[in-house]
Design a protein around this motif. Structure first.
Motif, PDB file in Angstrom:
ATOM      1  N   ASP A   7      30.643   9.133  -1.424  1.00 30.63           N
ATOM      2  CA  ASP A   7      30.323  10.224  -2.357  1.00 30.63           C
ATOM      3  C   ASP A   7      28.846  10.173  -2.736  1.00 30.63           C
ATOM      4  N   TRP A   8      28.327   8.962  -2.962  1.00 27.26           N
ATOM      5  CA  TRP A   8      26.910   8.807  -3.309  1.00 27.26           C
ATOM      6  C   TRP A   8      26.023   9.402  -2.217  1.00 27.26           C
ATOM      7  N   GLY A   9      26.334   9.105  -0.978  1.00 31.92           N
ATOM      8  CA  GLY A   9      25.563   9.644   0.137  1.00 31.92           C
ATOM      9  C   GLY A   9      25.597  11.170   0.163  1.00 31.92           C
ATOM     10  N   ARG A  10      26.758  11.731  -0.100  1.00 35.72           N
ATOM     11  CA  ARG A  10      26.899  13.192  -0.115  1.00 35.72           C
ATOM     12  C   ARG A  10      26.140  13.799  -1.293  1.00 35.72           C
ATOM     13  N   ILE A  11      26.309  13.225  -2.463  1.00 32.45           N
ATOM     14  CA  ILE A  11      25.709  13.771  -3.687  1.00 32.45           C
ATOM     15  C   ILE A  11      24.192  13.672  -3.670  1.00 32.45           C
ATOM     16  N   THR A  12      23.658  12.626  -3.059  1.00 33.48           N
ATOM     17  CA  THR A  12      22.200  12.418  -3.068  1.00 33.48           C
ATOM     18  C   THR A  12      21.522  12.872  -1.783  1.00 33.48           C
ATOM     19  N   GLN A  13      22.264  13.485  -0.898  1.00 36.82           N
ATOM     20  CA  GLN A  13      21.681  13.947   0.365  1.00 36.82           C
ATOM     21  C   GLN A  13      20.492  14.868   0.091  1.00 36.82           C
ATOM     22  N   GLY A  14      19.387  14.599   0.777  1.00 33.50           N
ATOM     23  CA  GLY A  14      18.197  15.428   0.665  1.00 33.50           C
ATOM     24  C   GLY A  14      17.297  15.097  -0.522  1.00 33.50           C
ATOM     25  N   ILE A  15      17.689  14.165  -1.360  1.00 37.16           N
ATOM     26  CA  ILE A  15      16.859  13.788  -2.510  1.00 37.16           C
ATOM     27  C   ILE A  15      15.786  12.804  -2.028  1.00 37.16           C
ATOM     28  N   PRO A  16      14.521  13.049  -2.401  1.00 33.98           N
ATOM     29  CA  PRO A  16      13.428  12.182  -1.927  1.00 33.98           C
ATOM     30  C   PRO A  16      13.562  10.731  -2.389  1.00 33.98           C
ATOM     31  N   ARG A  17      13.300   9.844  -1.444  1.00 36.36           N
ATOM     32  CA  ARG A  17      13.305   8.410  -1.711  1.00 36.36           C
ATOM     33  C   ARG A  17      12.001   7.820  -1.180  1.00 36.36           C
ATOM     34  N   ASP A  18      11.546   6.772  -1.833  1.00 39.38           N
ATOM     35  CA  ASP A  18      10.362   6.051  -1.374  1.00 39.38           C
ATOM     36  C   ASP A  18      10.714   4.567  -1.441  1.00 39.38           C
ATOM     37  N   TYR A  19      11.062   3.987  -0.293  1.00 40.65           N
ATOM     38  CA  TYR A  19      11.528   2.605  -0.244  1.00 40.65           C
ATOM     39  C   TYR A  19      10.667   1.784   0.701  1.00 40.65           C
ATOM     40  N   GLU A  20      10.523   0.511   0.378  1.00 43.63           N
ATOM     41  CA  GLU A  20       9.944  -0.476   1.276  1.00 43.63           C
ATOM     42  C   GLU A  20      11.009  -1.523   1.539  1.00 43.63           C
ATOM     43  N   ILE A  21      11.262  -1.778   2.817  1.00 44.22           N
ATOM     44  CA  ILE A  21      12.291  -2.738   3.216  1.00 44.22           C
ATOM     45  C   ILE A  21      11.614  -3.908   3.896  1.00 44.22           C
ATOM     46  N   SER A  22      12.008  -5.114   3.525  1.00 39.31           N
ATOM     47  CA  SER A  22      11.472  -6.297   4.188  1.00 39.31           C
ATOM     48  C   SER A  22      12.608  -7.216   4.621  1.00 39.31           C
ATOM     49  N   GLY A  23      12.359  -7.955   5.672  1.00 31.94           N
ATOM     50  CA  GLY A  23      13.332  -8.917   6.172  1.00 31.94           C
ATOM     51  C   GLY A  23      14.161  -8.429   7.331  1.00 31.94           C
ATOM     52  N   LEU A  24      13.914  -7.232   7.817  1.00 39.18           N
ATOM     53  CA  LEU A  24      14.685  -6.726   8.970  1.00 39.18           C
ATOM     54  C   LEU A  24      14.111  -7.271  10.262  1.00 39.18           C
TER      55      LEU A  24
END
Length: 91
Positions: A74-91
């Motif tokens: 539901d979270w994925g559906r509800i927030t679809q298209g909302i701008p995010r700015d993330y930095e991911i480390s450790g991948l």
């Protein structure tokens, strides 16, 4: 090696109520996931609609499982298209 995500989601004002409501369950489900070490989403005190996000997962597999669950939630559906700015480390 742990995987961390730091950043924010910027929710438009007209979607804030729906996102706030869905966030409660999203936090609960994420914290219950195997390999979730830390998951915090906090409303900014200075920027309307901004939620600061801080996550840490045990490893790449746990992080990827989280991402897959979110996409079909539901979270994925509800927030679809909302701008995010993330930095991911450790991948």
């Amino acid at each position: 090696m742990t995987v961390t995500l730091e950043g924010y989601i910027q929710v438009p004002e007209d979607r804030l109520d729906e996102v706030r409501t869905a966030l409660v369950e999203h936090i609960k489900l994420t914290r219950a996931e195997p390999g979730c070490l830390r998951f915090e989403v906090v409303a900014s005190q200075t920027k309307m609609g901004r939620f600061d996000v801080s996550e840490e997962f045990l490893d790449k597999a746990a992080f990827e499982a989280h991402q897959a669950r979110v996409k079909s939630s539901d979270w994925g559906r509800i927030t679809q298209g909302i701008p995010r700015d993330y930095e991911i480390s450790g991948l």
